[in-house]
Design a protein around this motif. Sequence first.
Motif, mmCIF file in Angstrom:
data_model
loop_
_atom_site.group_PDB
_atom_site.id
_atom_site.type_symbol
_atom_site.label_atom_id
_atom_site.label_comp_id
_atom_site.label_asym_id
_atom_site.label_seq_id
_atom_site.Cartn_x
_atom_site.Cartn_y
_atom_site.Cartn_z
ATOM 1 N N GLN A 36 0.813 -1.223 0.000
ATOM 2 C CA GLN A 36 0.000 0.000 0.000
ATOM 3 C C GLN A 36 0.841 1.264 0.000
ATOM 4 O O GLN A 36 0.304 2.376 0.080
ATOM 5 C CB GLN A 36 -0.931 -0.001 1.226
ATOM 6 N N LEU A 37 2.158 1.094 -0.107
ATOM 7 C CA LEU A 37 3.041 2.259 -0.060
ATOM 8 C C LEU A 37 2.739 3.237 -1.192
ATOM 9 O O LEU A 37 2.769 4.458 -0.988
ATOM 10 C CB LEU A 37 4.507 1.811 -0.118
ATOM 11 N N THR A 38 2.439 2.717 -2.381
ATOM 12 C CA THR A 38 2.158 3.596 -3.521
ATOM 13 C C THR A 38 0.999 4.536 -3.222
ATOM 14 O O THR A 38 1.083 5.754 -3.439
ATOM 15 C CB THR A 38 1.817 2.769 -4.777
ATOM 16 N N LEU A 39 -0.091 3.962 -2.714
ATOM 17 C CA LEU A 39 -1.260 4.785 -2.410
ATOM 18 C C LEU A 39 -0.969 5.778 -1.279
ATOM 19 O O LEU A 39 -1.466 6.904 -1.288
ATOM 20 C CB LEU A 39 -2.445 3.898 -2.037
ATOM 21 N N THR A 57 11.734 3.357 -2.237
ATOM 22 C CA THR A 57 11.830 1.899 -2.376
ATOM 23 C C THR A 57 13.266 1.462 -2.649
ATOM 24 O O THR A 57 13.688 0.384 -2.201
ATOM 25 C CB THR A 57 10.907 1.380 -3.491
ATOM 26 N N SER A 58 14.028 2.282 -3.356
ATOM 27 C CA SER A 58 15.432 1.948 -3.619
ATOM 28 C C SER A 58 16.239 1.947 -2.325
ATOM 29 O O SER A 58 17.037 1.036 -2.073
ATOM 30 C CB SER A 58 16.042 2.940 -4.617
ATOM 31 N N ILE A 63 18.620 -1.058 2.383
ATOM 32 C CA ILE A 63 18.594 -1.347 3.818
ATOM 33 C C ILE A 63 18.271 -2.817 4.062
ATOM 34 O O ILE A 63 18.861 -3.471 4.928
ATOM 35 C CB ILE A 63 17.555 -0.449 4.528
ATOM 36 N N SER A 64 17.345 -3.357 3.276
ATOM 37 C CA SER A 64 16.949 -4.757 3.420
ATOM 38 C C SER A 64 18.129 -5.688 3.187
ATOM 39 O O SER A 64 18.305 -6.680 3.901
ATOM 40 C CB SER A 64 15.819 -5.074 2.438
ATOM 41 N N LEU A 119 10.982 0.292 8.840
ATOM 42 C CA LEU A 119 10.220 -0.953 8.723
ATOM 43 C C LEU A 119 11.072 -2.042 8.078
ATOM 44 O O LEU A 119 11.072 -3.198 8.535
ATOM 45 C CB LEU A 119 8.962 -0.735 7.880
ATOM 46 N N GLN A 120 11.780 -1.689 7.018
ATOM 47 C CA GLN A 120 12.662 -2.652 6.357
ATOM 48 C C GLN A 120 13.717 -3.169 7.340
ATOM 49 O O GLN A 120 14.037 -4.364 7.355
ATOM 50 C CB GLN A 120 13.350 -2.001 5.154
#
Length: 418
Positions: A36-39, A57-58, A63-64, A119-120
């Motif tokens: 839901q990040l896009t919205l 997102t990059s 980080i991930s 969160l990541q």
Amino acid sequence: MNENTDKNITPFKNLSWALFIGSTCMWTAFMTTVMQLTLKMVSVDPSGYTKSYGLVTSIGALISLIANPLGGFIGDRTRAKFGKRRTWILIGSILGSILIVLMGVSTQIWQVATIFVLLQLVYNFVVAAFTALIPDQCPEEKRGTLSGINGMTLVAGVMIGNVFVHFVWNHSQLGFYIILAAIGIIGALISVYLLKDNPAEARKDSSEAEIKDRGQIYPSFKKYPSFTWALLVKFFYALGTGGASYITIMLINRMHLSSAYVASVFSIVTMIATVLSALTSYAGGILSDKFKKQKIFMYVAALIAMFGTLMYAFSNNIIMVIVAIIITNMAGGIFNAVDSALVTRVLPPDGDNGKNFGIMNVANSLPQTIVPAIAPMLLQLGTKTAMGQWPFFYVVLAIGVSLSLICLKPIPDIGKES
């Protein structure tokens, strides 16, 4: 080798339920928030969300890649009495749930970006703790089964999350995030209740060689060659099957189908294929344990996945594409479950199960960044070949799957380790 022999060992039934419930709830909370990040970005940055979404997102992906092995490394050395894995399952889930609620109330782009990156970080600590339970506590003869169960959790989490998106998102976005946060915490509490765990032992190495081994970030290829081969197997398979995200674009661009038609068909097919993937993941793990074989299942699954990828390349109608989606997902379920069991078998016996498994997880997730980066170049090159851009693109990816088969060969099968 089971590190916790003669210590606090969770009975297999409890271990299975702890992993299934805890990991499913974690993926429900985490992946639904990610989806839901896009919205969310559109709501806080309506004019520039395209660029900001790509940037966020990059950074999150980077980080991930770091957080998963880091979380495993810290977990391997956590000496809390609550347990080295239970501690991070609980702490990470609580922090993650707090961040999810904060995501719900965030109103500025910098807030969303900061929360997403955190969160990541925290959820990768949880992922590292859950995956390390397999080599830590699962008997070798049941690792395929437990790996299959673990493979089902991401699928289950995403599907549950989609249900909440459908029924809750449009009614109350804050309520949506609060529900996800609650699911994350409840799953973690059930998991730590079912699990037995131990603190990390003080490391009293008996030789200089062991001290050197444990000081290395990456295990020595000379001492543990199967670890590197298994990492390459995972990397090339994920790279070769990474074109699945471009199927909808290919259908619109190559077959000139309407985006509305593709979206409606693709959503149904994806749901069916995802369920089948979960089922074959579980079945593949069980069969691998029953026959005490791993490589034959991986060979067959990779060959099917390669065939499915080539079907994408040379398909001339949507039916062929649908068949390819289904068989590649089913093959992927088997491959990933058995591959996870194989990885637990080739981990170095240095007590760094969390860190080493985290490195393996990087090999699985890194192609998700690489494929989008090289896709434009491959498609452009394809226009200069007799094949055409889309056939060329998927043929190159199919070669990636074939490389995973080559890298699998040097790894000894169960019972044939030197």
